[in-house]
Design an enzyme around this catalytic site. Sequence first.
Site, PDB file in Angstrom:
ATOM      1  N   ALA A 142      23.810  81.480  61.352  1.00 31.27           N
ATOM      2  CA  ALA A 142      24.140  82.860  60.971  1.00 31.27           C
ATOM      3  C   ALA A 142      25.646  83.047  61.131  1.00 31.27           C
ATOM      4  O   ALA A 142      26.120  83.557  62.144  1.00 31.27           O
ATOM      5  CB  ALA A 142      23.367  83.865  61.824  1.00 31.27           C
ATOM      6  N   LEU A 153      27.586  87.898  67.734  1.00 29.65           N
ATOM      7  CA  LEU A 153      26.777  88.012  66.525  1.00 29.65           C
ATOM      8  C   LEU A 153      26.423  86.611  66.012  1.00 29.65           C
ATOM      9  O   LEU A 153      25.258  86.296  65.768  1.00 29.65           O
ATOM     10  CB  LEU A 153      27.588  88.783  65.460  1.00 29.65           C
ATOM     11  CG  LEU A 153      27.045  88.839  64.037  1.00 29.65           C
ATOM     12  CD1 LEU A 153      25.777  89.683  63.969  1.00 29.65           C
ATOM     13  CD2 LEU A 153      28.104  89.452  63.085  1.00 29.65           C
ATOM     14  N   GLN A 179      57.874  74.172  56.755  1.00 27.04           N
ATOM     15  CA  GLN A 179      58.654  73.525  55.686  1.00 27.04           C
ATOM     16  C   GLN A 179      60.164  73.732  55.899  1.00 27.04           C
ATOM     17  O   GLN A 179      60.940  72.804  55.726  1.00 27.04           O
ATOM     18  CB  GLN A 179      58.215  74.098  54.328  1.00 27.04           C
ATOM     19  CG  GLN A 179      58.698  73.308  53.130  1.00 27.04           C
ATOM     20  CD  GLN A 179      57.991  71.958  52.998  1.00 27.04           C
ATOM     21  OE1 GLN A 179      56.941  71.733  53.589  1.00 27.04           O
ATOM     22  NE2 GLN A 179      58.594  71.065  52.246  1.00 27.04           N
ATOM     23  N   GLU A 231      25.620  82.760  65.066  1.00 26.62           N
ATOM     24  CA  GLU A 231      24.749  81.677  65.550  1.00 26.62           C
ATOM     25  C   GLU A 231      24.976  80.461  64.655  1.00 26.62           C
ATOM     26  O   GLU A 231      25.614  80.569  63.597  1.00 26.62           O
ATOM     27  CB  GLU A 231      23.281  82.097  65.465  1.00 26.62           C
ATOM     28  CG  GLU A 231      22.938  83.240  66.377  1.00 26.62           C
ATOM     29  CD  GLU A 231      21.448  83.606  66.336  1.00 26.62           C
ATOM     30  OE1 GLU A 231      20.683  82.933  65.607  1.00 26.62           O
ATOM     31  OE2 GLU A 231      21.093  84.558  67.039  1.00 26.62           O
ATOM     32  N   SER A 257      28.509  83.394  57.869  1.00 22.64           N
ATOM     33  CA  SER A 257      28.703  84.399  56.806  1.00 22.64           C
ATOM     34  C   SER A 257      27.399  85.155  56.572  1.00 22.64           C
ATOM     35  O   SER A 257      27.395  86.362  56.346  1.00 22.64           O
ATOM     36  CB  SER A 257      29.128  83.711  55.508  1.00 22.64           C
ATOM     37  OG  SER A 257      30.453  83.228  55.632  1.00 22.64           O
ATOM     38  N   ASP A 286      33.831  96.399  60.524  1.00 22.42           N
ATOM     39  CA  ASP A 286      34.615  97.238  59.606  1.00 22.42           C
ATOM     40  C   ASP A 286      35.831  97.819  60.329  1.00 22.42           C
ATOM     41  O   ASP A 286      36.922  97.934  59.766  1.00 22.42           O
ATOM     42  CB  ASP A 286      33.774  98.402  59.066  1.00 22.42           C
ATOM     43  CG  ASP A 286      32.695  97.948  58.092  1.00 22.42           C
ATOM     44  OD1 ASP A 286      32.795  96.827  57.581  1.00 22.42           O
ATOM     45  OD2 ASP A 286      31.745  98.730  57.860  1.00 22.42           O
ATOM     46  N   GLU A 336      35.781  86.865  62.037  1.00 22.44           N
ATOM     47  CA  GLU A 336      35.417  88.263  61.701  1.00 22.44           C
ATOM     48  C   GLU A 336      35.122  88.408  60.203  1.00 22.44           C
ATOM     49  O   GLU A 336      35.394  89.451  59.590  1.00 22.44           O
ATOM     50  CB  GLU A 336      36.479  89.244  62.210  1.00 22.44           C
ATOM     51  CG  GLU A 336      36.504  89.241  63.733  1.00 22.44           C
ATOM     52  CD  GLU A 336      37.144  90.441  64.361  1.00 22.44           C
ATOM     53  OE1 GLU A 336      37.151  91.522  63.758  1.00 22.44           O
ATOM     54  OE2 GLU A 336      37.601  90.306  65.520  1.00 22.44           O
ATOM     55  N   GLY A 386      61.000  68.074  59.268  1.00 22.25           N
ATOM     56  CA  GLY A 386      60.382  67.150  60.237  1.00 22.25           C
ATOM     57  C   GLY A 386      60.242  67.777  61.616  1.00 22.25           C
ATOM     58  O   GLY A 386      59.230  67.606  62.299  1.00 22.25           O
ATOM     59  N   ILE A 406      31.579  82.169  70.507  1.00 22.03           N
ATOM     60  CA  ILE A 406      31.822  83.527  71.012  1.00 22.03           C
ATOM     61  C   ILE A 406      33.150  83.608  71.774  1.00 22.03           C
ATOM     62  O   ILE A 406      33.336  82.952  72.807  1.00 22.03           O
ATOM     63  CB  ILE A 406      30.641  84.010  71.888  1.00 22.03           C
ATOM     64  CG1 ILE A 406      29.317  83.897  71.119  1.00 22.03           C
ATOM     65  CG2 ILE A 406      30.895  85.446  72.385  1.00 22.03           C
ATOM     66  CD1 ILE A 406      29.282  84.570  69.730  1.00 22.03           C
TER      67      ILE A 406
END
Length: 388
Positions: free
Chosen positions: A129, A124, A336, A126, A131, A239, A363, A340, A156
């Site tokens: 393109a 999808l 954390q 690009e 959000s 979705d 996504e 170290g 992709i």
Amino acid sequence: MHLLLSEELLEVKQLARQIAEEKIKPIREELDKKGEFPHEIIKHMAQSDMFRAFIPEEYDGLGLGISAMSIVTEEFSRVCAGVALGYAGSGLGALPIVLMGTEEQKKKFLPSIASGEKLAAFALTEANAGSDASNIQTTAKKDGDHYILNGTKQFITNGEVASTYIVIANADPIKGIRGLTAFIVEKGTEGFSFGKHENKMGIRASITSELVFDNCKVHKDNIILSEGKGFKVAMKTLDFSRVGVGAQALGIAQGAYEAAVEYAREREQFGKKIINFQLIQAMLADMAIKIEAARALTYTGMAYIDGNGNDYARVGAMVKTFCSDVAMEVTTNAVQVLGGYGYMKEYPVEKMMRDAKITQIYEGTNQIQRLVIAKEIIKRGAEITDMY
Ligand code: CAA
């Protein structure tokens, strides 16, 4: 008996954990360092029927839906989210065909994805393109029974390694969003090649690349739904798939939490194991609470979506947003706890923190997810989902 998972799903989950422990764990550090795709592990996943899990039974799958895709992704991600993405990316690419393909398309493309012989990919995004997903510049000009695709897809997943691609292009740019059309494009089609191979911060065992279409001829039979329905195909796919991103984030958080607990039990400072210090205990307790809440939401959400719940856009967005925010917080706190050492590459948590970041981005960014959820709040008021 598991409260939220069926016997079948539990079996799939256990097998995925075994693969993660035996095959992925020993080489995850090397794959991450080299940014290498795990071809051999993918073959092993295929032989173990992992790709069949989310494909309907009629097309050589096990018919266990988004739930199976999610829990397998969770288990692989607990060890390496990069390797998990090769698997989940194929699920994402298969989804438009599973959800909206014709009988012929399903028969033609799904069995080889189910067997793992072929991987799928979803294209999808690009350069302009992201959000703003409808601002697609790739064109698909009608030419008799064919369409001629021109343009470049970016970022992709499974870019060079997939065989079956879902490509969203505009067949009628004057119509804008209503010109967008979803095509199934096979690797090897003349005029279809690969561009830049991305060098990423995390999920480095996955492949991310550009797809280049230069007068690429695709038959009209490869359109999903119909001309002009491409945005709908893309949105519905996302979705459904976002629960899987939530599961990926959950797996990463689980892996980081386990590493933090293990370390806290062993590491001594001020003459005591650090797990005896209350500030460490508070961090571990917060991780545990959030992971449990993320798992409850993910498992309920995936069952709801597989059970044809109609509020799936909002549920998917909630699962993805909550789990990815939890993953970022838990992995950061795991680093954390290890102090170290956590920052060094000999321990897995720095990789997990890098891997977690993408789950807040891809996504659909979490900012976009909040808009999707807010849209429903505006429409329905304070009504909660009907998941329970
Ligand atoms: N389902 C069905 N239809 C939908 C929909 C949905 N979820 N969302 C919107 N639509 C429809 C609307 O109803 C509308 O149709 P009508 O004009 O007929 O009413 C049309 O689409 C346009 O809707 P909007 O005006 O709301 O669209 P928009 O341009 O404002 O965009 C958006 C909405 C939610 C921001 C959308 O662009 C979006 O989801 N953006 C994020 C994109 C994204 O998730 N990208 C991820 C790329 S894939 C990836 O990351 C995979 C990977 O590699 C791992």
